[in-house]
Design a protein around this motif. Structure first.
Motif, PDB file in Angstrom:
ATOM      1  N   GLY A 155       0.931  -1.068  -0.079  1.00  0.00           N
ATOM      2  CA  GLY A 155      -0.059  -0.058  -0.036  1.00  0.00           C
ATOM      3  C   GLY A 155       0.783   1.310   0.230  1.00  0.00           C
ATOM      4  N   GLY A 156       0.300   2.471  -0.302  1.00  0.00           N
ATOM      5  CA  GLY A 156       1.009   3.721  -0.307  1.00  0.00           C
ATOM      6  C   GLY A 156       1.240   4.136   1.324  1.00  0.00           C
ATOM      7  N   LYS A 157       0.177   3.751   2.271  1.00  0.00           N
ATOM      8  CA  LYS A 157       0.289   4.135   3.629  1.00  0.00           C
ATOM      9  C   LYS A 157       1.639   3.865   4.427  1.00  0.00           C
ATOM     10  CE  LYS A 157      -3.570   4.468   6.561  1.00  0.00           C
ATOM     11  NZ  LYS A 157      -4.665   3.871   7.168  1.00  0.00           N
ATOM     12  N   PHE A 172      -4.495  14.269   5.634  1.00  0.00           N
ATOM     13  CA  PHE A 172      -4.813  12.742   5.726  1.00  0.00           C
ATOM     14  C   PHE A 172      -3.991  12.496   7.338  1.00  0.00           C
ATOM     15  CE2 PHE A 172      -2.952   8.451   4.674  1.00  0.00           C
ATOM     16  CZ  PHE A 172      -4.158   7.684   4.644  1.00  0.00           C
ATOM     17  N   TYR A 204      -0.427  11.372   8.826  1.00  0.00           N
ATOM     18  CA  TYR A 204       0.934  12.292   8.796  1.00  0.00           C
ATOM     19  C   TYR A 204       1.193  12.567  10.415  1.00  0.00           C
ATOM     20  CZ  TYR A 204      -0.138  13.015   4.010  1.00  0.00           C
ATOM     21  OH  TYR A 204      -0.489  12.979   2.544  1.00  0.00           O
ATOM     22  N   ASN A 248       1.089  17.017  -0.228  1.00  0.00           N
ATOM     23  CA  ASN A 248      -0.026  15.852  -0.578  1.00  0.00           C
ATOM     24  C   ASN A 248      -0.501  16.555  -1.754  1.00  0.00           C
ATOM     25  OD1 ASN A 248      -3.173  14.779   0.511  1.00  0.00           O
ATOM     26  ND2 ASN A 248      -1.909  13.642  -1.126  1.00  0.00           N
ATOM     27  N   ASN A 252      -6.254  15.198  -0.037  1.00  0.00           N
ATOM     28  CA  ASN A 252      -7.395  14.898   0.555  1.00  0.00           C
ATOM     29  C   ASN A 252      -7.285  15.825   2.005  1.00  0.00           C
ATOM     30  OD1 ASN A 252      -8.803  13.241   2.188  1.00  0.00           O
ATOM     31  ND2 ASN A 252      -7.679  11.479   2.289  1.00  0.00           N
ATOM     32  N   ASP A 266       3.212  12.888  -1.318  1.00  0.00           N
ATOM     33  CA  ASP A 266       2.121  11.851  -1.150  1.00  0.00           C
ATOM     34  C   ASP A 266       1.440  12.152  -2.490  1.00  0.00           C
ATOM     35  OD1 ASP A 266      -0.222  10.453  -1.036  1.00  0.00           O
ATOM     36  OD2 ASP A 266      -0.106  10.726   1.152  1.00  0.00           O
ATOM     37  N   ALA A 310      -0.835   9.925  -3.889  1.00  0.00           N
ATOM     38  CA  ALA A 310      -1.899   8.693  -3.911  1.00  0.00           C
ATOM     39  C   ALA A 310      -2.902   9.062  -5.016  1.00  0.00           C
ATOM     40  CB  ALA A 310      -2.537   8.759  -2.516  1.00  0.00           C
ATOM     41  N   TYR A 311      -3.255  10.327  -5.105  1.00  0.00           N
ATOM     42  CA  TYR A 311      -4.480  10.920  -6.250  1.00  0.00           C
ATOM     43  C   TYR A 311      -3.775  11.289  -7.587  1.00  0.00           C
ATOM     44  CZ  TYR A 311      -6.982  10.111  -2.283  1.00  0.00           C
ATOM     45  OH  TYR A 311      -7.619   9.461  -1.178  1.00  0.00           O
ATOM     46  N   LEU A 350       5.431   9.148  -2.676  1.00  0.00           N
ATOM     47  CA  LEU A 350       4.309   7.916  -2.245  1.00  0.00           C
ATOM     48  C   LEU A 350       3.650   7.556  -3.278  1.00  0.00           C
ATOM     49  CD1 LEU A 350       2.141   7.769   1.025  1.00  0.00           C
ATOM     50  CD2 LEU A 350       1.192   7.360  -1.151  1.00  0.00           C
ATOM     51  N   THR A 391       0.893   4.588  -5.219  1.00  0.00           N
ATOM     52  CA  THR A 391      -0.040   3.609  -4.875  1.00  0.00           C
ATOM     53  C   THR A 391      -0.969   3.126  -6.177  1.00  0.00           C
ATOM     54  OG1 THR A 391      -1.821   3.001  -3.349  1.00  0.00           O
ATOM     55  CG2 THR A 391      -1.706   5.084  -3.942  1.00  0.00           C
ATOM     56  N   LYS A 409      -5.910   3.494  -5.934  1.00  0.00           N
ATOM     57  CA  LYS A 409      -7.003   4.528  -6.587  1.00  0.00           C
ATOM     58  C   LYS A 409      -6.942   4.327  -8.038  1.00  0.00           C
ATOM     59  CE  LYS A 409      -6.336   6.344  -2.191  1.00  0.00           C
ATOM     60  NZ  LYS A 409      -7.141   6.071  -1.245  1.00  0.00           N
ATOM     61  N   ARG A 422      -3.847  -3.884  -1.427  1.00  0.00           N
ATOM     62  CA  ARG A 422      -2.607  -3.142  -0.923  1.00  0.00           C
ATOM     63  C   ARG A 422      -1.488  -3.363  -1.421  1.00  0.00           C
ATOM     64  NH1 ARG A 422      -4.321  -0.168   0.895  1.00  0.00           N
ATOM     65  NH2 ARG A 422      -2.793   0.142   2.283  1.00  0.00           N
ATOM     66  N   TYR A 454     -13.129  13.595  -3.735  1.00  0.00           N
ATOM     67  CA  TYR A 454     -13.834  14.263  -2.692  1.00  0.00           C
ATOM     68  C   TYR A 454     -14.083  15.615  -3.105  1.00  0.00           C
ATOM     69  CZ  TYR A 454     -10.781  10.780  -0.456  1.00  0.00           C
ATOM     70  OH  TYR A 454      -9.902   9.598  -0.033  1.00  0.00           O
TER      71      TYR A 454
HETATM   72  N1  PLP Z   1      -2.302   9.327   1.143  1.00  0.00           N
HETATM   73  C1  PLP Z   1      -3.569   9.747   1.045  1.00  0.00           C
HETATM   74  C2  PLP Z   1      -3.458  11.302   1.044  1.00  0.00           C
HETATM   75  C3  PLP Z   1      -4.822   9.083   1.153  1.00  0.00           C
HETATM   76  O1  PLP Z   1      -5.790   9.490   1.195  1.00  0.00           O
HETATM   77  C4  PLP Z   1      -4.654   7.634   1.128  1.00  0.00           C
HETATM   78  C5  PLP Z   1      -5.665   6.843   1.371  1.00  0.00           C
HETATM   79  O2  PLP Z   1      -6.741   7.072   1.713  1.00  0.00           O
HETATM   80  C6  PLP Z   1      -3.196   7.020   1.244  1.00  0.00           C
HETATM   81  C7  PLP Z   1      -2.113   7.875   1.083  1.00  0.00           C
HETATM   82  C8  PLP Z   1      -2.805   5.756   1.118  1.00  0.00           C
HETATM   83  O3  PLP Z   1      -3.559   4.796   0.399  1.00  0.00           O
HETATM   84  P1  PLP Z   1      -3.226   3.279   0.197  1.00  0.00           P
HETATM   85  O4  PLP Z   1      -2.420   2.875   1.442  1.00  0.00           O
HETATM   86  O5  PLP Z   1      -4.223   2.659   0.099  1.00  0.00           O
HETATM   87  O6  PLP Z   1      -2.282   3.284  -1.056  1.00  0.00           O
END
Ligand code: PLP
Length: 392
Positions: free
Chosen positions: A92-94, A118, A121, A165, A169, A197, A199-200, A225, A227, A230, A238, A316
């Motif tokens: 996963g990215g997290k 998010f 952090y 980010n 988000n 980050d 992710a999006y 980061l 992932t 999405k 994951r 969002y």
């Molecule tokens: N970073 C941001 C800003 C997110 O909103 C999310 C998930 O909602 C993630 C990272 C991590 O996502 P994932 O672990 O599914 O890659």
């Protein structure tokens, strides 16, 4: 453990599920998840790999073909110059957030991070002994933006890291080229390492996403980061990755060895097929999400006391609900609970994305629309409208 935070959005999910289990209809605008299927090409490749016996451990940093394909994807879309050795595959990215901090932050170091943002952090910075220093996103002229000057003003001798980010988000904000340029200059001038980050990155409806990692001077002071969650509707699979300078990548892989050995072996072949054979799949997903964004924005228009700027990406909306909350005489939690119980509409509020600062005068909620199809979006928001049209 006292310093470890959480994603309070999961508590909202639990509450919504419980309300639903009592026989109520729930419109789940709280979940940052998707109800779209993972593209078949990815499913088939993962199943094939599973049947072919890719069920043992694999290299700690990921299978070489996937590391190479991720580097290629990032270079193509962002203009960076990564090689396979710059990629550490992750579950996963997290996990990139905590590993980035473990690799680069000493106790007492200050880390700039977005608030609202998010929540992981702040949780990870504080848990790992750092000092979390928030910077804001503010709404101006119909868009949310960060302020590079404000960020600059918060940097002191102990500031070592900056978390960015983009796309953001919960607000959906996207930096302009100029803002990103100014952040890169600032990182170089103030000697900060950046976690970008992204992710999006691919969930973009207008304009083009860019990465701070591609700007001059950033290659050696930036980690991405990345992932699959999405872009290919793979949240539950994951799979993601950290990209960065080789020494950082090696540190992250050493953390992999200590924490999970490797990411799930056979699903890496699924992701690889997504990158190598999945032409058009991301666009298909983004196109469905774009229609949902339109449906949500349209349905929000007649809702009294709510105004919403138009995000260019993420899945969002972050509407201003100051007047609606005032009309109900409610604080955030009361407003959220009443919307669930009286309209069946479940969402997160500003408070789920960090502690609001004393200077924040407006109130916001986050509506996540990737988990509902268009008709459910319209129905749910019509219910919200009826709820807000009722006095008291
Ligand atoms: N970073 C941001 C800003 C997110 O909103 C999310 C998930 O909602 C993630 C990272 C991590 O996502 P994932 O672990 O599914 O890659």
């Amino acid at each position: 453990m006292d310093r470890l935070g959480t994603e309070t959005a999961f508590a909202v999910s639990a509450e919504a599920r419980e309300f639903e289990a009592r026989g109520n209809t729930v419109y789940p605008f709280h979940v940052g998840d998707m109800n779209l299927p993972t593209p078949p090409v990815i499913q088939e490749a993962a199943i094939r790999a599973l049947r072919d016996g890719r069920t043992g451990y694999c290299p700690n940093g990921g299978i070489p073909e996937l590391r190479e394909a991720i580097a290629g994807d990032v270079n193509r879309t962002r203009g960076t110059g990564y090689r396979a050795e710059n990629v550490a595959v992750q579950p996963g990215g997290k996990p990139v957030i905590g590993k980035f901090l473990q690799a680069l932050m000493n106790e007492g170091d200050e880390v700039l991070y977005p608030n609202p943002g998010f929540p992981i952090y702040e949780s990870q910075i504080e848990y790992l002994g750092g000092v979390a220093v928030p910077y804001a996103y503010r709404e101006r002229d119909g868009r949310f933006e960060l302020d590079p000057e404000e960020i600059d003003s918060r940097i002191g001798p102990a500031t070592k890291l900056l978390i960015l980010n983009d796309l953001h988000n919960p607000t959906g904000a996207a930096c302009t080229r100029e803002e990103m340029q100014r952040l890169a200059e600032l990182a170089c001038r103030r000697d900060l390492f950046v976690l970008s980050d992204e992710a999006y990155f691919d969930i973009r409806y207008e304009g083009e996403s860019g990465s701070i990692a591609a700007l001059p001077g950033m290659g050696e002071r930036c980690a991405i980061l990345y992932t699959f969650s999405k872009k290919f509707a793979m949240t539950g699979w994951r799979l993601g990755a950290a990209l960065g300078p080789k020494d950082l990548t090696e540190a992250v892989i050493r953390l992999n060895v200590n924490q999970e050995s490797c990411s799930n072996h056979f699903i890496q072949y699924g992701a690889l097929a997504g990158l190598t054979e999945g032409a058009g799949e991301v666009e298909r997903i983004v196109s469905v999400l774009r229609d949902r964004r339109e449906a949500a924005l349209q349905a929000l228009q007649p809702v009294p006391g709510v105004s919403c700027s138009r995000p260019r990406g993420t899945f969002y909306l972050y509407p201003d609900v100051t007047e609606a909350m005032r009309a109900k005489g409610a604080d955030y939690e009361t407003f959220r609970r009443r919307a669930l119980e009286e309209a069946g509409v479940s969402f997160c509020t500003r408070q789920h994305f960090g502690r609001p600062g004393p200077e924040e005068e407006r109130a916001y909620i986050r509506l996540a629309y990737a988990g509902l199809d268009e008709s459910a979006i319209r129905e749910g928001l019509a219910r919200l409208q009826t709820f807000l049209e009722r006095s008291g």
